[in-house]
Design an enzyme around this catalytic site. Structure first.
Site, short mmCIF file in Angstrom:
data_model
loop_
_atom_site.label_atom_id
_atom_site.label_comp_id
_atom_site.label_asym_id
_atom_site.label_seq_id
_atom_site.Cartn_x
_atom_site.Cartn_y
_atom_site.Cartn_z
N HIS A 1 40.81 141.23 -4.64
CA HIS A 1 39.59 141.07 -3.85
C HIS A 1 39.76 140.06 -2.73
CE1 HIS A 1 36.86 142.62 -7.39
NE2 HIS A 1 37.73 143.52 -6.95
N GLY A 2 40.97 139.59 -2.49
CA GLY A 2 41.20 138.61 -1.45
C GLY A 2 41.07 137.19 -1.96
#
Length: 411
Positions: free
Chosen positions: A245-246
């Site tokens: 998700h970063g």
């Protein structure tokens, strides 16, 4: 004269490094196989581990716990200080977590360290959380009374921590969790779990300061790195992120301490992630501040949402649409970010109605999108944006759009 002084300084630093290495080399080594440990992948080695820890911890000058090559099943353990000297954990083999869910109550750890000062973990070995046997128990979106699954490594109130050349795979939950830690350096770690694995954050930081995460590869089913409440003075450099998700600041707003400050992310790459760099706060929320965030020299490759501020974060759909986040976001710099987005939502700055974002700087942004959904867009609301250099797409030319939420509600 200057060159002579520089030469003397280099010599002094070299002597200090060599001296420290020699001190470490003289530490007593406590081999778990000499404490009853068996490297067959089946025998429970938790007692051998804790016995070796106790011996090293109580030795004047400290000691090193050694897992030689081989496979060691280790049930959940808590390793406590205070110790009589520096402690090393040298993992040359593979540590295996027990499969499945071991308890009907919350279990926040597989291997937990508490109140330890001066701890080194290295050796090039591997920690296997055996997550596939437990991920189906992660039903927290449907069950608010759900039980937590364990993190591979948890550190509570640990100072002067170094983690180097360690691999962590398939954690049942977080891979590395730092809580109330000071002076931490994580280098050359390799963290991996499938993209669909739930809540397998690579490194989660809370109530901790002076943390460095350098030259590592993180590929998970959740945030590569998450910065939660109380995080400050965090330096991230040379990290490859993806899938996942970063890197996320937040979510913030549900606890009593909702402050994050001085987060520095540089020279990193994001490949195929759901987000790039993201700040997320709940609405409604308690008060807090996100400040002094610096992001520079970032490569994005097919990232769905490269730059995101979302102050209406509500993945569980239990929020009020009429109330605003009370988290003030101020002094955020995004500089020299380039590459590609897999959606047109390249820059989304969705700030609070009552606490608009202040001093948000976008400089030299060059992110392209090629797809059927139209040109790349930069969408903003309730934000004071300062722009400079190249802006592709042009900054804040569209009204804000709905930010897709990822189901990482435990962060």
């Amino acid at each position: 004269m200057v060159s002579s002084l520089v030469g003397q300084f280099v010599c002094i630093v070299f002597f200090m490094v060599v001296s420290i290495s020699r001190v470490r080399a003289k530490q007593t080594v406590f081999d778990v196989t000499k404490n009853g440990g068996v490297a067959d992948g089946k025998t429970d080695n938790s007692k051998a581990f804790t016995d070796a820890w106790t011996q090293a911890c109580q030795t004047n000058g400290g000691g090193v716990i050694l897992f030689p090559t081989g496979k060691y099943l280790v049930r959940p353990v808590i390793l406590k200080g205070e110790c009589k000297g520096p402690i090393g954990l040298q993992i040359e083999g593979t540590l295996l977590a027990p499969p499945g869910v071991q308890s009907s109550v919350d279990m926040d750890h597989w291997i937990k360290f508490q109140h330890v000062d001066n701890l080194d973990i290295n050796g090039g070995g591997l920690l296997d959380g055996q997550g596939p046997s437990a991920w189906h128990h992660n039903n927290c979106l449907e069950d608010p009374e759900c039980k937590r699954l364990p993190a591979n490594l948890r550190f509570d109130f640990v100072t002067n921590l170094n983690i180097d050349h360690i691999t962590s795979i398939n954690s049942k939950n977080l891979h590395i969790n730092l809580f109330a830690c000071q002076d931490v350096k994580v280098t050359n770690v390799n963290i991996s779990a499938p993209a669909e694995s739930p809540n397998t954050d690579g490194i989660h930081i809370g109530s901790s300061s002076n943390v460095q995460i350098l030259d590592s590869v993180i590929a998970t089913g959740d945030d590569c790195i998450s910065f939660s409440a109380g995080s400050s003075k965090i330096n991230v450099s040379g990290v490859h992120c993806g899938p996942g998700h970063g890197m996320s600041i937040g979510s913030l707003g549900r606890g009593n301490n909702n402050n994050v400050s001085f987060v520095d992310i540089r020279n990193c790459s994001f490949v195929g992630t759901d987000n790039g760099v993201r700040i997320k706060t709940w609405a409604p929320s308690k008060q807090g501040t996100v400040s002094h965030v610096y992001v520079e020299n970032i490569r994005m490759d097919r990232v769905k949402n490269p730059i995101v501020i979302d102050q209406n974060y509500c993945p569980a759909r239990r929020c009020s649409p009429t109330e605003s986040s009370q988290i003030q976001i101020v002094d955020v710099k995004m500089i020299n970010i380039w590459g590609t987005s897999s959606t047109p939502n390249v820059v989304t700055l969705k700030c609070s109605e009552t606490k608009p974002c202040q001093k948000i700087q976008l400089r030299d942004i060059n992110l392209s999108y090629e797809g059927p959904d139209g040109p790349a867009v930069s969408a903003c609301s309730k934000v004071d944006v300062i722009t400079g250099g190249k802006q592709n797409p042009p900054a804040c030319t569209k009204p804000v759009i709905q930010v897709p939420h990822n189901f990482d509600v435990l962060n």
